[in-house]
Design an enzyme around this catalytic site. Structure first.
Site, PDB file in Angstrom:
ATOM      1  N   GLY A  71       0.794  -1.219   0.000  1.00  0.00           N
ATOM      2  CA  GLY A  71       0.000   0.000   0.000  1.00  0.00           C
ATOM      3  C   GLY A  71       0.825   1.267   0.000  1.00  0.00           C
ATOM      4  N   ASN A 151      -7.985   3.523   8.615  1.00  0.00           N
ATOM      5  CA  ASN A 151      -7.317   2.345   9.140  1.00  0.00           C
ATOM      6  C   ASN A 151      -7.394   2.212  10.651  1.00  0.00           C
ATOM      7  OD1 ASN A 151      -5.615   4.721   8.677  1.00  0.00           O
ATOM      8  ND2 ASN A 151      -4.012   3.562   9.688  1.00  0.00           N
ATOM      9  N   GLN A 179      -7.483  -0.601   3.495  1.00  0.00           N
ATOM     10  CA  GLN A 179      -8.344  -1.223   4.494  1.00  0.00           C
ATOM     11  C   GLN A 179      -9.671  -1.708   3.914  1.00  0.00           C
ATOM     12  OE1 GLN A 179      -7.718  -2.045   7.588  1.00  0.00           O
ATOM     13  NE2 GLN A 179      -5.707  -1.094   7.730  1.00  0.00           N
ATOM     14  N   SER A 199      -3.328  -3.579  -0.642  1.00  0.00           N
ATOM     15  CA  SER A 199      -2.225  -4.382  -0.116  1.00  0.00           C
ATOM     16  C   SER A 199      -2.740  -5.752   0.291  1.00  0.00           C
ATOM     17  CB  SER A 199      -1.591  -3.680   1.089  1.00  0.00           C
ATOM     18  OG  SER A 199      -0.411  -4.337   1.497  1.00  0.00           O
ATOM     19  N   ALA A 200      -2.066  -6.811  -0.161  1.00  0.00           N
ATOM     20  CA  ALA A 200      -2.573  -8.179  -0.001  1.00  0.00           C
ATOM     21  C   ALA A 200      -2.682  -8.628   1.452  1.00  0.00           C
ATOM     22  CB  ALA A 200      -1.682  -9.153  -0.769  1.00  0.00           C
ATOM     23  N   HIS A 201      -1.791  -8.160   2.305  1.00  0.00           N
ATOM     24  CA  HIS A 201      -1.785  -8.693   3.671  1.00  0.00           C
ATOM     25  C   HIS A 201      -2.956  -8.196   4.524  1.00  0.00           C
ATOM     26  CE1 HIS A 201      -0.215  -5.334   6.311  1.00  0.00           C
ATOM     27  NE2 HIS A 201       0.040  -4.832   5.120  1.00  0.00           N
ATOM     28  N   THR A 237      12.370  -7.539 -10.950  1.00  0.00           N
ATOM     29  CA  THR A 237      11.845  -8.879 -11.206  1.00  0.00           C
ATOM     30  C   THR A 237      10.585  -9.128 -10.384  1.00  0.00           C
ATOM     31  OG1 THR A 237      14.085  -9.678 -11.614  1.00  0.00           O
ATOM     32  CG2 THR A 237      12.401 -11.341 -11.122  1.00  0.00           C
ATOM     33  N   CYS A 325       1.523   1.378  11.651  1.00  0.00           N
ATOM     34  CA  CYS A 325       2.473   2.169  10.874  1.00  0.00           C
ATOM     35  C   CYS A 325       2.958   3.407  11.635  1.00  0.00           C
ATOM     36  CB  CYS A 325       1.841   2.600   9.556  1.00  0.00           C
ATOM     37  SG  CYS A 325       1.512   1.221   8.456  1.00  0.00           S
TER      38      CYS A 325
END
Length: 330
Positions: A71, A151, A179, A199-201, A237, A325
């Site tokens: 994110g 958040n 979120q 964001s995936a997590h 990559t 954060c």
């Protein structure tokens, strides 16, 4: 000790199905997605399949999805990339005072570089005032960046209305949806969203992988020089296992979203009622209805936050008093 985890806003546990989907790309399907031989093509196909799943979840097109490290990178890329690319058109940006640091600190940096930023207030529930937003618009305004859902207090902003205002004034609209993605339905076309971070997590995917949606036709400057990856916008990559995991996680999240959301809301509302009934001097922060289904943010009078968290931790309960954060431990 068995832990009770109450901090999914900070991060979520990796889903078992997601981990299973990722495993082959750590061990057998380890090809570089830019290579032309079969092992590389297999990785490329996996990356593009994940891109399609993410695009489908928010009603975007695959070519509008760019993979990032999360994110924070998505927010930085969207805000700085659009600001730099369209600075000849104007130098004014509008955001809110309760944005994630990835947005606020980026805007502070842009101010040092000659951009003008308006930070609009929110009401007692954490919701922006649309009239204040309209009044903040100038002839030089090029970007509005308002988070989809906060958040910490979980407040959901009137995103569709903000998108409409931005479109009517020919201003680009970015939303930090870290979120929100995976928890509520998002339609970038219906909501007039030009750019969106995720964001995936936050939805049971792996850490260190995210995505940025940018509507076709909108150009933005890249910040990672090197190879040609991500349509020459983000060199490096590709992290194929993480990308595959993100695709699987978002697919699972939106498979039975309404049913899942209903269940989570019921649990949240039960929890809030029990706290209010059994503990004195409590205050529910944020809008009670316009909030993320899995969010509850509560203040306890006469109690110091850090001490409360340490005592909960001793009992095996993981909770937080604010964003991870902004924690002093990071």
């Amino acid at each position: 000790m068995n832990y009770i985890y109450f901090d999914n806003a900070a991060t979520t546990k990796l889903d078992d199905e997601v981990f299973k989907e990722m495993m082959p790309y750590f061990i057998n399907e380890y090809g570089n997605a830019s290579s032309i031989y079969k092992l590389g093509r297999n990785s490329r196909n996996a990356v593009e399949t994940a891109r399609e799943k993410i695009a489908e979840a928010i009603n975007a097109e695959p070519r509008e999805i760019y993979f990032t490290s999360g994110g924070t990178e998505s927010d930085n890329t969207a805000i700085r990339g659009i600001a730099y690319n369209y600075k000849k058109k104007g130098n004014h940006i509008i955001t809110s005072k309760i944005e994630h640091p990835a947005v606020l600190q980026t805007c502070k940096q842009l101010e040092k570089e000659g951009f003008e930023v308006t930070y609009i207030d929110v009401d007692e529930y954490g919701i922006i005032d649309l009239e204040s937003l309209k009044k903040s618009i100038k002839e030089t305004t090029i970007l509005i960046s308002i988070m989809f859902a906060n958040n910490e207090i979980g407040t959901i902003q009137p995103i569709k209305e903000i998108g409409k205002i931005a479109k009517e004034n020919n201003i680009y609209f970015h939303t930090d949806s870290v979120q929100a993605v995976g928890s509520i339905k998002i339609d970038v076309k219906e909501m007039n969203i030009d750019s969106l971070s995720m964001s995936a997590h936050k939805f049971y995917g792996p850490k260190g992988i995210g995505a940025l949606y940018v509507k076709k036709g909108i150009n933005f400057q890249k910040f990672m020089n090197g190879g040609h990856q991500e349509k020459n916008k983000r060199a490096g990559t590709e992290n194929v296992p993480a990308i595959v995991g993100m695709g699987k996680a978002i697919e699972i999240a939106y498979k039975d979203l309404e049913k899942h959301t209903k269940h989570i809301k019921e649990l949240r509302d039960y929890y809030i009622r029990e706290v209010q009934d059994k503990i004195p001097y409590v205050k529910i922060n944020g809008d009670i209805d316009k909030r993320l289904p899995g969010n509850s943010n509560i203040s306890f009078r006469f109690i110091e936050g850090e001490g409360l968290l340490l005592n909960l931790d001793l009992k095996g309960i993981c909770a937080s008093s604010g964003s991870a954060c902004t924690s002093r431990f990071t």
